[in-house]
Motif scaffolding. Structure first.
Motif, PDB file in Angstrom:
ATOM      1  N   PRO A  91      46.355  33.741  56.673  1.00 37.72           N
ATOM      2  CA  PRO A  91      45.249  32.457  57.010  1.00 37.72           C
ATOM      3  C   PRO A  91      45.088  32.633  58.491  1.00 37.72           C
ATOM      4  N   ASP A 122      42.816  27.592  58.746  1.00 35.45           N
ATOM      5  CA  ASP A 122      43.170  27.620  57.391  1.00 35.45           C
ATOM      6  C   ASP A 122      44.481  26.852  57.230  1.00 35.45           C
ATOM      7  N   GLU A 137      44.092  23.192  58.037  1.00 33.69           N
ATOM      8  CA  GLU A 137      43.508  22.472  56.921  1.00 33.69           C
ATOM      9  C   GLU A 137      44.603  21.969  55.693  1.00 33.69           C
ATOM     10  N   GLU A 138      45.143  22.980  55.340  1.00 37.25           N
ATOM     11  CA  GLU A 138      46.279  23.132  54.346  1.00 37.25           C
ATOM     12  C   GLU A 138      47.369  21.780  54.896  1.00 37.25           C
TER      13      GLU A 138
END
Length: 93
Positions: A21, A25, A28-29
């Motif tokens: 990631p 990424d 966002e997670e």
């Protein structure tokens, strides 16, 4: 892993569960999990901490984008943590 904050542990879990990631990424997670915005000034120093501790490796996708992968040491730290947690939770679940 006993010296990691909850935020660092969560970031490590996100990295372990993804395939290379990017920082975006991961951000966002984690924002989905925390239900709030995580600013760059919080995220990237913490990712650097994971790298410096040898739990995560950082590579470069392009000039502006890095990716992160869990190391063997990081995987072992997660395994140790899960074993420790389960020693307390197995009896109650």
């Amino acid at each position: 892993m006993d010296d990691l904050t909850g935020f660092l542990r969560d970031a490590l879990y996100v990295i372990a569960g993804a395939d290379r990631p990017s920082g975006q990424d991961i951000k966002e997670e984690m924002e989905q999990y925390y239900s709030s915005e995580i600013n760059h000034g919080r995220l990237y120093p913490n990712l650097d901490t994971l790298v410096n501790k040898g739990l995560v490796d950082k590579g470069q996708l392009d000039r502006r984008t890095n990716y992160y992968t869990i190391t063997d040491e990081g995987e072992q730290a997660i395994a140790n943590r899960l074993e420790w947690e389960s020693s307390y939770l197995d009896e109650r679940l």
